[in-house]
Design a protein around this motif. Structure first.
Motif, PDB file in Angstrom:
ATOM      1  N   LYS A 167       9.787  -1.910  13.054  1.00  0.00           N
ATOM      2  CA  LYS A 167       9.213  -0.767  12.361  1.00  0.00           C
ATOM      3  C   LYS A 167       8.031  -1.230  11.511  1.00  0.00           C
ATOM      4  N   THR A 168       6.882  -0.603  11.736  1.00  0.00           N
ATOM      5  CA  THR A 168       5.664  -0.958  11.006  1.00  0.00           C
ATOM      6  C   THR A 168       5.263   0.183  10.081  1.00  0.00           C
ATOM      7  N   PHE A 169       4.852  -0.176   8.862  1.00  0.00           N
ATOM      8  CA  PHE A 169       4.384   0.796   7.883  1.00  0.00           C
ATOM      9  C   PHE A 169       3.035   0.320   7.347  1.00  0.00           C
ATOM     10  N   VAL A 170       2.106   1.249   7.198  1.00  0.00           N
ATOM     11  CA  VAL A 170       0.776   0.918   6.702  1.00  0.00           C
ATOM     12  C   VAL A 170       0.438   1.830   5.528  1.00  0.00           C
ATOM     13  N   GLY A 171       0.043   1.232   4.416  1.00  0.00           N
ATOM     14  CA  GLY A 171      -0.357   2.007   3.247  1.00  0.00           C
ATOM     15  C   GLY A 171      -1.636   1.452   2.667  1.00  0.00           C
ATOM     16  N   SER A 172      -2.105   2.062   1.579  1.00  0.00           N
ATOM     17  CA  SER A 172      -3.363   1.626   0.980  1.00  0.00           C
ATOM     18  C   SER A 172      -3.275   1.636  -0.539  1.00  0.00           C
ATOM     19  N   VAL A 173      -4.078   0.771  -1.148  1.00  0.00           N
ATOM     20  CA  VAL A 173      -4.143   0.713  -2.605  1.00  0.00           C
ATOM     21  C   VAL A 173      -4.791   1.984  -3.141  1.00  0.00           C
ATOM     22  N   GLU A 174      -5.828   2.443  -2.454  1.00  0.00           N
ATOM     23  CA  GLU A 174      -6.528   3.665  -2.840  1.00  0.00           C
ATOM     24  C   GLU A 174      -6.470   4.650  -1.673  1.00  0.00           C
ATOM     25  N   GLY A 175      -6.175   5.893  -1.960  1.00  0.00           N
ATOM     26  CA  GLY A 175      -6.128   6.899  -0.907  1.00  0.00           C
ATOM     27  C   GLY A 175      -4.736   7.036  -0.313  1.00  0.00           C
ATOM     28  N   TYR A 176      -4.665   7.712   0.824  1.00  0.00           N
ATOM     29  CA  TYR A 176      -3.382   8.020   1.476  1.00  0.00           C
ATOM     30  C   TYR A 176      -3.221   7.185   2.743  1.00  0.00           C
TER      31      TYR A 176
END
Length: 323
Positions: free
Chosen positions: A226-235
């Motif tokens: 399972k892979t999850f991708v997020g960001s420091v700024e934004g969505y």
């Protein structure tokens, strides 16, 4: 016989001299690797790795590195006051005395280079790439009454690693190409029985929807992890990532946390991996997950770094620049 040998010698020397002269006069193309940059000495290696691989791919072409961040360059400018200290730490003079894009174009102009390819190390067409495009287009727009006085003959701009807008190079294909380079991360996560969470930079002025697409493609390509991708700024931000992870408990207990950035710089060491209350590591640990951080930038992944070599070749071909 002596006359014949002398004639042969003159011809050979002439060929050697002329070929050397041709090599010097023909070397009029340069590649500028434009990186946001980093102030973390250990993280510089990811940029150096990209530079080294580009130089190996184009051994007869001049390659320069610039940092596009004014703040990062100002920090290196202060450090350059103590050159011996930083050179002993393995920092090259090019990094220590890093210049901006305009200064580098000026250097190349004064040194006789006529064709230039600017290759960014940005991930997608967001704020940084947009601004870089404006700089490059401004220099390209210089028109003189006589063409021979134009500062450069041809200037090309390569696209980011995950693609850009337009149909010349469909970004879906660029995404698929990039996903292939993450096979090593997936293998490690599978070995440890963990999910993998990537932390991208993102921004507040441009859509970060590319991260959602990347996450979906990663899951389709590597369904075993399972892979999850997020960001420091934004969505999507860390709270969005935590919520998504919650849907898979208790199936997911262990997490590999890694930066989706060219370098494992300040954001990776502080926002992602530190013990501060608001770091991703702390937030996910408090949520009940066993978190292992990996401080390695994408630039240290040889396969990912080679994406920029491919993009340089595409930019050169589209602009009629010989490499």
């Amino acid at each position: 016989m002596k006359k014949f040998k002398s004639t042969v010698l003159i011809i050979v020397l002439g060929l050697i001299f002329s070929s050397h002269l041709y090599a010097k006069t023909a070397a009029k193309t340069a590649i500028i690797i434009a990186s946001f940059g980093t102030t973390v000495p250990e993280a510089v290696q990811s940029i150096v790795n990209i530079e080294s691989r580009v130089k190996a791919a184009f051994p007869d072409t001049e390659v320069r590195v610039v940092f596009t961040s004014n703040i990062i360059r100002s920090i290196w400018e202060k450090r350059s006051k103590e050159p011996k200290k930083w050179l002993k730490k393995g920092i090259s003079e090019e990094i220590l005395f890093t210049k901006n894009l305009l200064a580098t174009f000026g250097d190349l102009k004064s040194q006789g280079f006529k064709d230039v390819i600017v290759q960014p190390t940005h991930l997608f067409h967001m704020e940084q790439y947009h601004d870089l495009t404006q700089y490059v287009n401004a220099i390209k727009s210089i028109k003189t009454i006589r063409d021979k006085w134009k500062p450069f003959n041809k200037i090309a701009l390569g696209r980011p690693a995950l693609g850009t807008v337009g149909d010349a190079y469909p970004y879906h294909d660029d995404l698929k190409r990039a996903v292939k380079t993450f096979a090593g991360d997936i293998a490690l996560a599978r070995q440890k029985g963990a999910a993998i969470v990537y932390m991208g930079h993102g921004n507040e002025v441009w859509s970060t929807g590319i991260y959602v697409e990347l996450q979906q493609l990663m899951r389709e390509t590597y369904p075993e992890v399972k892979t999850f991708v997020g960001s420091v700024e934004g969505y999507p931000g860390i709270e969005d990532v935590k919520k998504s992870l919650g849907h898979y408990t208790p199936e997911i207990n262990k997490i590999l946390l890694k930066p989706l950035m060219i370098v494992a710089g300040d954001h990776a060491t502080n926002d992602m991996a530190s013990d501060e209350e608001d770091s991703w590591k702390t937030i996910l640990t408090k949520a009940g997950f066993d978190v292992e951080t990996i401080l390695q930038g994408l630039g240290s992944n040889d396969q990912f770094a080679d994406i920029f070599i491919s993009n340089i070749k595409d930019a050169a071909k589209a602009s009629g620049i010989s490499l």
